[in-house]
Motif scaffolding. Sequence first.
Motif, PDB file in Angstrom:
ATOM      1  N   ALA A  76       0.905  -1.285  -0.013  1.00  0.00           N
ATOM      2  CA  ALA A  76      -0.017   0.026  -0.240  1.00  0.00           C
ATOM      3  C   ALA A  76       0.746   1.325   0.002  1.00  0.00           C
ATOM      4  CB  ALA A  76      -0.816   0.022   1.242  1.00  0.00           C
ATOM      5  N   LEU A  77       1.895   1.291   0.742  1.00  0.00           N
ATOM      6  CA  LEU A  77       2.876   2.513   0.960  1.00  0.00           C
ATOM      7  C   LEU A  77       3.513   2.774  -0.324  1.00  0.00           C
ATOM      8  CD1 LEU A  77       4.013   2.231   4.558  1.00  0.00           C
ATOM      9  CD2 LEU A  77       2.383   4.064   3.566  1.00  0.00           C
ATOM     10  N   THR A  78       3.919   1.443  -0.927  1.00  0.00           N
ATOM     11  CA  THR A  78       4.738   1.720  -2.277  1.00  0.00           C
ATOM     12  C   THR A  78       3.803   2.000  -3.426  1.00  0.00           C
ATOM     13  OG1 THR A  78       6.170  -0.130  -1.460  1.00  0.00           O
ATOM     14  CG2 THR A  78       6.140   0.299  -3.551  1.00  0.00           C
ATOM     15  N   SER A  79       2.775   1.537  -3.253  1.00  0.00           N
ATOM     16  CA  SER A  79       1.913   1.991  -4.560  1.00  0.00           C
ATOM     17  C   SER A  79       1.463   3.483  -4.245  1.00  0.00           C
ATOM     18  CB  SER A  79       0.620   0.911  -4.586  1.00  0.00           C
ATOM     19  OG  SER A  79      -0.389   1.735  -5.450  1.00  0.00           O
ATOM     20  N   TRP A  80       0.994   3.818  -3.103  1.00  0.00           N
ATOM     21  CA  TRP A  80       0.839   5.346  -2.708  1.00  0.00           C
ATOM     22  C   TRP A  80       2.019   6.288  -3.161  1.00  0.00           C
ATOM     23  CZ3 TRP A  80      -3.096   8.010  -0.364  1.00  0.00           C
ATOM     24  CH2 TRP A  80      -2.613   9.220  -0.084  1.00  0.00           C
ATOM     25  N   GLU A  81       3.200   6.043  -2.868  1.00  0.00           N
ATOM     26  CA  GLU A  81       4.282   6.753  -3.003  1.00  0.00           C
ATOM     27  C   GLU A  81       4.863   6.678  -4.746  1.00  0.00           C
ATOM     28  OE1 GLU A  81       5.800   9.003  -1.220  1.00  0.00           O
ATOM     29  OE2 GLU A  81       4.491   8.332   0.137  1.00  0.00           O
ATOM     30  N   VAL A  82       4.258   5.553  -5.444  1.00  0.00           N
ATOM     31  CA  VAL A  82       4.628   5.562  -6.764  1.00  0.00           C
ATOM     32  C   VAL A  82       3.483   6.370  -7.453  1.00  0.00           C
ATOM     33  CG1 VAL A  82       4.713   4.270  -8.752  1.00  0.00           C
ATOM     34  CG2 VAL A  82       5.942   3.483  -6.950  1.00  0.00           C
ATOM     35  N   CYS A  83       2.401   6.344  -7.113  1.00  0.00           N
ATOM     36  CA  CYS A  83       1.430   6.979  -7.754  1.00  0.00           C
ATOM     37  C   CYS A  83       1.291   8.427  -7.542  1.00  0.00           C
ATOM     38  CB  CYS A  83      -0.003   6.493  -7.117  1.00  0.00           C
ATOM     39  SG  CYS A  83      -1.591   7.474  -7.833  1.00  0.00           S
ATOM     40  N   ARG A  84       1.891   9.026  -6.215  1.00  0.00           N
ATOM     41  CA  ARG A  84       2.023  10.486  -6.154  1.00  0.00           C
ATOM     42  C   ARG A  84       3.111  11.164  -6.906  1.00  0.00           C
ATOM     43  NH1 ARG A  84      -2.045  13.060  -3.256  1.00  0.00           N
ATOM     44  NH2 ARG A  84      -0.634  14.432  -2.621  1.00  0.00           N
ATOM     45  N   TRP A  85       4.200  10.042  -6.917  1.00  0.00           N
ATOM     46  CA  TRP A  85       5.357  10.676  -7.641  1.00  0.00           C
ATOM     47  C   TRP A  85       4.897  10.634  -9.157  1.00  0.00           C
ATOM     48  CZ3 TRP A  85       7.957   7.828 -11.412  1.00  0.00           C
ATOM     49  CH2 TRP A  85       9.182   8.255 -11.855  1.00  0.00           C
ATOM     50  N   SER A  86       4.254   9.821  -9.474  1.00  0.00           N
ATOM     51  CA  SER A  86       3.693  10.106 -11.241  1.00  0.00           C
ATOM     52  C   SER A  86       2.798  11.033 -11.317  1.00  0.00           C
ATOM     53  CB  SER A  86       3.003   8.743 -11.469  1.00  0.00           C
ATOM     54  OG  SER A  86       2.493   8.760 -12.576  1.00  0.00           O
ATOM     55  N   ALA A  88       2.978  13.904  -9.341  1.00  0.00           N
ATOM     56  CA  ALA A  88       3.680  15.288  -9.470  1.00  0.00           C
ATOM     57  C   ALA A  88       4.736  15.080 -10.632  1.00  0.00           C
ATOM     58  CB  ALA A  88       4.551  14.892  -8.185  1.00  0.00           C
ATOM     59  N   LYS A  89       5.108  14.324 -11.264  1.00  0.00           N
ATOM     60  CA  LYS A  89       5.947  14.377 -12.450  1.00  0.00           C
ATOM     61  C   LYS A  89       4.901  14.777 -13.640  1.00  0.00           C
ATOM     62  CE  LYS A  89       8.933  11.336 -15.325  1.00  0.00           C
ATOM     63  NZ  LYS A  89       9.487  10.101 -15.342  1.00  0.00           N
ATOM     64  N   LYS A  90       3.821  14.364 -13.838  1.00  0.00           N
ATOM     65  CA  LYS A  90       2.802  14.854 -14.790  1.00  0.00           C
ATOM     66  C   LYS A  90       2.473  16.246 -14.699  1.00  0.00           C
ATOM     67  CE  LYS A  90       0.678  10.413 -15.872  1.00  0.00           C
ATOM     68  NZ  LYS A  90      -0.608   9.525 -15.831  1.00  0.00           N
ATOM     69  N   ARG A  91       2.388  16.543 -13.363  1.00  0.00           N
ATOM     70  CA  ARG A  91       1.818  18.001 -13.132  1.00  0.00           C
ATOM     71  C   ARG A  91       3.125  18.810 -13.603  1.00  0.00           C
ATOM     72  NH1 ARG A  91       1.124  17.950  -7.723  1.00  0.00           N
ATOM     73  NH2 ARG A  91      -0.743  16.527  -8.168  1.00  0.00           N
ATOM     74  N   ALA A  92       4.407  18.657 -13.126  1.00  0.00           N
ATOM     75  CA  ALA A  92       5.650  19.294 -13.515  1.00  0.00           C
ATOM     76  C   ALA A  92       5.647  19.347 -14.955  1.00  0.00           C
ATOM     77  CB  ALA A  92       6.699  18.784 -12.782  1.00  0.00           C
ATOM     78  N   GLU A  93       5.418  18.483 -15.654  1.00  0.00           N
ATOM     79  CA  GLU A  93       5.502  18.358 -17.268  1.00  0.00           C
ATOM     80  C   GLU A  93       4.492  19.199 -17.740  1.00  0.00           C
ATOM     81  OE1 GLU A  93       5.272  15.153 -20.553  1.00  0.00           O
ATOM     82  OE2 GLU A  93       5.885  14.231 -18.720  1.00  0.00           O
ATOM     83  N   VAL A  94       3.297  19.339 -17.161  1.00  0.00           N
ATOM     84  CA  VAL A  94       2.235  20.332 -17.880  1.00  0.00           C
ATOM     85  C   VAL A  94       2.787  21.639 -17.550  1.00  0.00           C
ATOM     86  CG1 VAL A  94      -0.058  20.710 -17.487  1.00  0.00           C
ATOM     87  CG2 VAL A  94       0.293  18.408 -17.693  1.00  0.00           C
ATOM     88  N   LYS A  95       3.218  21.786 -16.494  1.00  0.00           N
ATOM     89  CA  LYS A  95       3.573  23.317 -15.999  1.00  0.00           C
ATOM     90  C   LYS A  95       4.703  23.818 -16.962  1.00  0.00           C
ATOM     91  CE  LYS A  95       2.201  23.691 -11.185  1.00  0.00           C
ATOM     92  NZ  LYS A  95       2.723  23.882  -9.874  1.00  0.00           N
ATOM     93  N   ARG A  96       5.598  22.788 -17.204  1.00  0.00           N
ATOM     94  CA  ARG A  96       6.656  23.209 -18.192  1.00  0.00           C
ATOM     95  C   ARG A  96       6.340  23.362 -19.698  1.00  0.00           C
ATOM     96  NH1 ARG A  96       9.380  18.502 -18.270  1.00  0.00           N
ATOM     97  NH2 ARG A  96       9.649  18.469 -16.294  1.00  0.00           N
TER      98      ARG A  96
END
Length: 124
Positions: A76-86, A88-96
């Motif tokens: 659960a913790l691993t899945s949570w962190e991977v999903c949140r990281w993903s 955040a990465k998409k959000r940064a890409e959209v901002k860029r």
Amino acid sequence: MREDKAGLQSVVAQQEEAYEQRKKSWLPDVRNTPCARSALIHGILGGLTLGLLYFAKSSIVRRSCDLAVGGFAVMALTSWEVCRWSKAKKRAEVKRTVAVLNTLTSRTTTDDTSQADTIRSKTL
């Protein structure tokens, strides 16, 4: 009779309001929390799988349950962190991308097209 009915309605309204406040204060809203649903599903399936596989191998119930709970927590913790990281990465890409597009549109309207072509070639 009317006073009793009005008093009862006010008591019921106060109890409903108190219930709503309690519900909001200590129960997390899993439906509106990003990545929570998938993390719980992955954790449950991972823990169940780990516990059942260990039980099939060893037939030790207590150790199988321990591994199932541990597997749930880790998955659960691993899945949570991977999903949140993903996310955040998409959000940064959209901002860029938005910043680049804003730069291109402002440069195209104010500068000549050769500078816009230079910017386009650098971003691609």
